[in-house]
Design an enzyme around this catalytic site. Structure first.
Site, PDB file in Angstrom:
ATOM      1  N   ASP A  86       1.561   4.814   1.709  1.00  0.00           N
ATOM      2  CA  ASP A  86       1.281   5.727   2.819  1.00  0.00           C
ATOM      3  C   ASP A  86       1.876   7.086   2.493  1.00  0.00           C
ATOM      4  O   ASP A  86       2.925   7.181   1.855  1.00  0.00           O
ATOM      5  CB  ASP A  86       1.912   5.208   4.109  1.00  0.00           C
ATOM      6  N   ASP A 109       0.845  -1.188   0.000  1.00  0.00           N
ATOM      7  CA  ASP A 109       0.000   0.000   0.000  1.00  0.00           C
ATOM      8  C   ASP A 109       0.882   1.239   0.000  1.00  0.00           C
ATOM      9  O   ASP A 109       2.084   1.145   0.204  1.00  0.00           O
ATOM     10  CB  ASP A 109      -0.927   0.010   1.231  1.00  0.00           C
ATOM     11  N   ASP A 120      11.582   3.383  12.345  1.00  0.00           N
ATOM     12  CA  ASP A 120      12.448   2.339  12.889  1.00  0.00           C
ATOM     13  C   ASP A 120      13.769   2.142  12.128  1.00  0.00           C
ATOM     14  O   ASP A 120      14.835   2.335  12.681  1.00  0.00           O
ATOM     15  CB  ASP A 120      11.670   1.020  13.068  1.00  0.00           C
TER      16      ASP A 120
END
Ligand code: ATP
Ligand code: MG
Length: 446
Positions: A77, A75, A154
């Site tokens: 983002d 997807d 992260d």
């Protein structure tokens, strides 16, 4: 040094070792190679609208990383400096979701684009961040600028921002270089980052298995030592992460990597038990192989089925234990199922929707061994027959039951009525029942 020391004394626990925001390097198309045509229309339109309204907006995270690696993103983002309200006002078909950190879902036909406002560093004094004694971030709903947003992600590979209009990639932590070198590296000090959010250890293992990236040594080193921190993670979050892990199409590598990093102990009793007994390992490996093949072929997979397989050998052992105590097979199985799923519920919060199906698959198993009279016909009509049969097949393939049993059902399921009648075993119900009580529930490997 002294300044740092004084800062720590005065700011106390709120100040774990900072990973300071970096400025971006900007890379043109020829350096990253992303083909703009691969960006979904919905993501393109969302970015164009945000730009038109004077905001900055980028494709961010997994999608950029995947495109650089020539993989198809799951997807797209988007990250922006517009607030959720500002985004919502721009798109008629959008809604603000989430309580902890509000994001906006923008809908285009069947596609939903997730738009997130740049998040600030939890290290800033203002805002609504909160850190537990352990260093774990409890809340971090603070808006920030793009640099801060990058610093709280992260891995370096996950902190890349792509602007489809200029075709530039903004790179704050040398992520492009790491991806090209095949490395997955935590931003900042890995120990601090794992303490803030222990799920990052699972993400490290999952993403490196899925993307074929090697964990950087400093990112990898603290994991076995810090694995216990996962015990404090809320079960629902753990469950979501386990689903992602096992449904990534790389479940086998992930399961082995979890074990190699000492992440399966305690945290995942099912893997604990299963990976440490040869029969269980064979069964789970077959199940995961099966799942991987389905995921990679874009076929649907059932999480309930998957968890039923992961827990089966624990159920089996408990089932045998109850039978050895003189319990009849079916009540013994039901008791075993409840025992095992209760323990898992505490750790993993397997949702009810899944655990019901899981139990149905298990309860149908003894019925495959009844091949006389009307019973096989009734089993065929059961709405869970297909899943339960697939499960039986794994049991046979792993050597837990003779292969002949699965083959019989395979033929029985597609045969015409006359053939089916002829296939039935003689009805020796009472005698068979007596024999079964003495036997173990499942025959040992052929
Ligand atoms: P996948 O391909 O599995 O979706 P992903 O990296 O896109 O991988 P998401 O869970 O979709 O994973 O997260 C989107 C982005 O949000 C990540 O790329 C990362 O930048 C950031 N992110 C997600 N989880 C964390 C976390 N626990 N700590 C810090 N940043 C995170
Ligand atoms: Mg993603």
């Amino acid at each position: 040094m002294i300044k740092k020391f004084l800062q720590q004394v005065f700011k106390g626990k709120k100040k774990p070792a900072p990973h300071t925001p970096h400025e971006a390097e900007r890379f043109p198309r020829r350096a990253h190679g992303i083909d703009r045509k691969l960006i979904s229309n919905a993501a393109m339109k969302t970015i164009q609208e945000l730009h038109k309204a004077g905001f900055s907006a980028f494709i961010v995270g997994g999608a950029v990383r995947d495109l650089i690696l020539h993989r198809t993103p799951k997807d797209f983002d988007i990250a922006t400096n517009a607030t959720p309200e500002q985004v919502h006002r721009l798109f008629r078909r959008s809604r603000i979701i989430g309580r902890r950190f509000r994001i906006v879902h923008v809908m285009f036909g069947a596609e939903t684009i997730e738009v997130t406002t740049f998040r600030g560093s939890h290290l800033s004094e203002e805002g609504d961040a909160q850190i537990a004694d352990s260093g774990r971030i409890l809340r971090d709903n603070v808006f920030g600028n793009q640099e801060e947003d990058a610093a709280r992600r992260d891995f370096t590979a996950n902190a890349l921002y792509y602007d489809p209009q200029t075709e530039e990639v903004w790179d704050f932590h040398h992520g492009l270089q790491d991806i090209k070198a095949g490395i997955l590296r935590m931003i900042g000090d890995p120990e601090t980052r794992y303490r803030e959010d222990p799920v990052r250890m699972l993400r490290a293992v999952r993403l490196s298995a899925k993307l074929g990236l090697k964990l950087h040594s400093a990112t990898e080193a603290p994991i076995p030592r810090m694995a216990d921190l996962l015990e404090d993670v809320p079960p629902a979050r753990l469950f979501d992460e386990m689903l992602k892990l096992f449904l990534s199409g790389h479940a086998i590598e992930s399961a082995h990597a979890l074990r190699n990093h000492g992440l399966h102990h305690g945290l995942l009793p099912m893997l604990d038990v299963v990976l440490e007994q040869p029969m269980g390992e064979r069964f789970v490996t077959l199940a995961l192989q099966n799942t991987d093949e389905r995921v990679l072929a874009d076929k649907p997979v059932s999480p309930a089925f998957l968890f039923a397989t992961l827990l089966w050998h624990e159920v089996l052992a408990t089932w045998q234990k109850y039978q050895a105590k003189g319990e009849k097979p079916l009540p013994a199985l039901i008791q075993a199922m409840h025992d095992v799923s209760d323990v898992q519920a505490e750790k993993l919060a397997i949702t009810k929707r899944f655990s019901l199906v899981m139990k149905e698959i298990w309860t149908l198993q003894p019925r495959f061994e009844q091949r006389a009279g009307q019973r096989p016909f009734r089993l065929l009509e059961n709405p869970r027959f297909r899943a339960a049969y697939d499960f039986l097949l794994l049991r046979c393939q792993s050597g837990e039951l003779p292969m002949e049993l699965a083959e019989w059902w395979d033929r029985f399921a597609v045969a015409d009525t006359a053939t089916r009648e002829a296939m039935l075993l003689p009805n020796t119900e009472p005698a068979k029942k007596r024999r079964r009580r003495k036997r173990k529930p499942a025959a040992s490997p052929a």
